[in-house]
Design a protein around this motif. Structure first.
Motif, PDB file in Angstrom:
ATOM      1  N   UNK A   1       0.827  -1.202   0.000  1.00 12.04           N
ATOM      2  CA  UNK A   1       0.000   0.000   0.000  1.00 12.04           C
ATOM      3  C   UNK A   1       0.864   1.255   0.000  1.00 12.04           C
ATOM      4  N   UNK A   2       0.368   2.299  -0.660  1.00 11.56           N
ATOM      5  CA  UNK A   2       1.032   3.591  -0.544  1.00 11.56           C
ATOM      6  C   UNK A   2       0.448   4.338   0.657  1.00 11.56           C
ATOM      7  N   UNK A   3       0.928   5.525   0.909  1.00 18.03           N
ATOM      8  CA  UNK A   3       0.380   6.342   1.981  1.00 18.03           C
ATOM      9  C   UNK A   3       1.001   6.061   3.334  1.00 18.03           C
ATOM     10  N   UNK A   4       0.234   6.329   4.380  1.00 17.99           N
ATOM     11  CA  UNK A   4       0.713   6.235   5.757  1.00 17.99           C
ATOM     12  C   UNK A   4      -0.426   5.775   6.651  1.00 17.99           C
ATOM     13  N   UNK A   5      -0.097   5.411   7.882  1.00 15.75           N
ATOM     14  CA  UNK A   5      -1.153   5.025   8.806  1.00 15.75           C
ATOM     15  C   UNK A   5      -1.975   6.251   9.201  1.00 15.75           C
ATOM     16  N   UNK A   6      -3.202   5.993   9.616  1.00 23.74           N
ATOM     17  CA  UNK A   6      -4.042   7.083  10.107  1.00 23.74           C
ATOM     18  C   UNK A   6      -3.394   7.746  11.315  1.00 23.74           C
ATOM     19  N   UNK A   7      -2.732   6.963  12.161  1.00 24.99           N
ATOM     20  CA  UNK A   7      -2.048   7.538  13.318  1.00 24.99           C
ATOM     21  C   UNK A   7      -0.968   8.516  12.879  1.00 24.99           C
TER      22      UNK A   7
ATOM     23  N   UNK B   1      -0.771  10.130  10.110  1.00 26.30           N
ATOM     24  CA  UNK B   1      -1.422  11.283   9.500  1.00 26.30           C
ATOM     25  C   UNK B   1      -1.959  12.238  10.560  1.00 26.30           C
ATOM     26  N   UNK B   2      -2.494  11.678  11.652  1.00 25.23           N
ATOM     27  CA  UNK B   2      -3.002  12.513  12.743  1.00 25.23           C
ATOM     28  C   UNK B   2      -1.866  13.248  13.446  1.00 25.23           C
ATOM     29  N   UNK B   3      -0.792  12.527  13.751  1.00 23.74           N
ATOM     30  CA  UNK B   3       0.318  13.137  14.480  1.00 23.74           C
ATOM     31  C   UNK B   3       1.005  14.222  13.655  1.00 23.74           C
ATOM     32  N   UNK B   4       0.959  14.076  12.324  1.00 22.73           N
ATOM     33  CA  UNK B   4       1.566  15.077  11.446  1.00 22.73           C
ATOM     34  C   UNK B   4       0.623  16.235  11.150  1.00 22.73           C
ATOM     35  N   UNK B   5      -0.606  16.157  11.636  1.00 16.87           N
ATOM     36  CA  UNK B   5      -1.565  17.226  11.420  1.00 16.87           C
ATOM     37  C   UNK B   5      -2.272  17.179  10.082  1.00 16.87           C
ATOM     38  N   UNK B   6      -2.105  16.075   9.351  1.00 18.63           N
ATOM     39  CA  UNK B   6      -2.764  15.971   8.050  1.00 18.63           C
ATOM     40  C   UNK B   6      -4.213  15.491   8.170  1.00 18.63           C
ATOM     41  N   UNK B   7      -4.549  14.829   9.264  1.00 18.72           N
ATOM     42  CA  UNK B   7      -5.926  14.403   9.524  1.00 18.72           C
ATOM     43  C   UNK B   7      -6.305  14.859  10.923  1.00 18.72           C
TER      44      UNK B   7
ATOM     45  N   UNK C   1     -11.429  14.902  14.629  1.00 18.57           N
ATOM     46  CA  UNK C   1     -12.812  14.649  14.247  1.00 18.57           C
ATOM     47  C   UNK C   1     -12.918  13.840  12.971  1.00 18.57           C
ATOM     48  N   UNK C   2     -12.095  14.176  11.986  1.00 17.86           N
ATOM     49  CA  UNK C   2     -12.116  13.435  10.723  1.00 17.86           C
ATOM     50  C   UNK C   2     -11.677  11.993  10.936  1.00 17.86           C
ATOM     51  N   UNK C   3     -10.680  11.792  11.803  1.00 19.34           N
ATOM     52  CA  UNK C   3     -10.221  10.431  12.091  1.00 19.34           C
ATOM     53  C   UNK C   3     -11.313   9.621  12.781  1.00 19.34           C
ATOM     54  N   UNK C   4     -12.020  10.254  13.724  1.00 18.76           N
ATOM     55  CA  UNK C   4     -13.114   9.562  14.408  1.00 18.76           C
ATOM     56  C   UNK C   4     -14.233   9.214  13.436  1.00 18.76           C
ATOM     57  N   UNK C   5     -14.561  10.148  12.545  1.00 23.10           N
ATOM     58  CA  UNK C   5     -15.575   9.862  11.522  1.00 23.10           C
ATOM     59  C   UNK C   5     -15.156   8.660  10.677  1.00 23.10           C
ATOM     60  N   UNK C   6     -13.882   8.618  10.330  1.00 24.38           N
ATOM     61  CA  UNK C   6     -13.374   7.528   9.502  1.00 24.38           C
ATOM     62  C   UNK C   6     -13.484   6.195  10.233  1.00 24.38           C
ATOM     63  N   UNK C   7     -13.075   6.157  11.509  1.00 22.54           N
ATOM     64  CA  UNK C   7     -13.149   4.915  12.275  1.00 22.54           C
ATOM     65  C   UNK C   7     -14.592   4.434  12.423  1.00 22.54           C
TER      66      UNK C   7
ATOM     67  N   UNK D   1      -3.899   0.691  12.481  1.00 29.86           N
ATOM     68  CA  UNK D   1      -4.268  -0.389  11.566  1.00 29.86           C
ATOM     69  C   UNK D   1      -5.156   0.093  10.425  1.00 29.86           C
ATOM     70  N   UNK D   2      -5.159   1.396  10.204  1.00 31.15           N
ATOM     71  CA  UNK D   2      -5.835   1.978   9.041  1.00 31.15           C
ATOM     72  C   UNK D   2      -4.790   2.719   8.223  1.00 31.15           C
ATOM     73  N   UNK D   3      -4.654   2.347   6.967  1.00 30.99           N
ATOM     74  CA  UNK D   3      -3.750   3.042   6.060  1.00 30.99           C
ATOM     75  C   UNK D   3      -4.538   4.067   5.257  1.00 30.99           C
TER      76      UNK D   3
END
Length: 219
Positions: A66-72, A74-80, A83-89, A120-122
């Motif tokens: 897979x390309x990209x990064x984990x949701x974690x 992305x959150x720590x880097x400020x890209x997600x 609230x958006x992460x919670x919506x996604x989960x 565990x979410x990419x």
């Protein structure tokens, strides 16, 4: 695997690059990866986002790279945002729990991931993809929700200076959006975590404090 680059190491498995399109996930303690591969194929056929499985032999799974990064990450880097992460989960839970169980005779049972958290979410170019299906099983959907909330709460009560506060914020956001699990399912989730060999004694000792942060309903 000296001839393949190590991409990641989790609690019980290592992931190696095979080529630009495939990775090898190898469980360090052995075991049979075929049931995990079969379940991933089942949910993929229902339209759920998982990596493609190319082969499963013994402790080895050959998977789509897979390309990209984990949701974690992305959150720590400020890209997600939280609230958006919670919506996604919550959305990933709802999508998964629309998939009927393969084997259970109870029509209310659903496929459960039981380890569905931001690591565990990419976040990929084709959207979110859920990885690490080794704990997956079948049962009531709110057990899965309880497990996600409990895992977030475990990090929230930890002493990790980088993750504890974001985990507490993430837990609060997740619980504002998800229907609370029944208290019986939270107890079940705690019981599963207590016997999880991947958890340390320190982590298990914090389960009571973590569970106290999880909102529940009667049942």
């Amino acid at each position: 695997m000296a001839d393949h680059a190590l991409l990641a190491s989790g609690r019980d498995a290592d992931v190696y690059a095979l080529d630009e399109s495939r990775v090898l996930r190898r469980y360090r303690q052995g075991g049979d990866s075929a049931p995990e591969a079969a379940l991933m194929a089942y949910v993929a056929a229902a339209g759920y986002p998982v990596p493609a499985v190319y082969d499963a032999q013994g402790p080895d799974l050959v998977l789509e790279r897979l390309d990209g990064e984990t949701l974690l990450a992305s959150m720590l880097a400020g890209r997600t945002g939280v609230g958006a992460a919670a919506d996604l989960l919550v959305g990933l839970h709802e999508r998964l729990h629309s998939v009927p169980a393969r084997f259970s005779a109870d029509p209310a049972d659903r496929v459960l991931h039981l380890d569905l958290h931001p690591q565990n979410v990419m976040v990929t170019s084709r959207g979110p993809v859920v990885i690490d299906w080794r704990n997956a099983t079948e049962g009531p959907a709110d057990l899965d929700v309880a497990m996600t909330a409990l895992i977030l709460a475990e990090v929230a009560v930890s002493t990790d200076p980088q993750l504890a506060d974001p985990a507490r914020d993430g837990l609060d956001a997740f619980q504002r959006r998800a229907e609370p699990p029944r208290v019986s399912q939270l107890r079940h989730a705690v019981g599963l975590r207590r016997v999880d060999p991947a958890l340390s004694a320190v982590e298990k000792s914090a389960l009571r404090r973590a569970a106290a942060l999880v909102h529940t309903r009667v049942g």
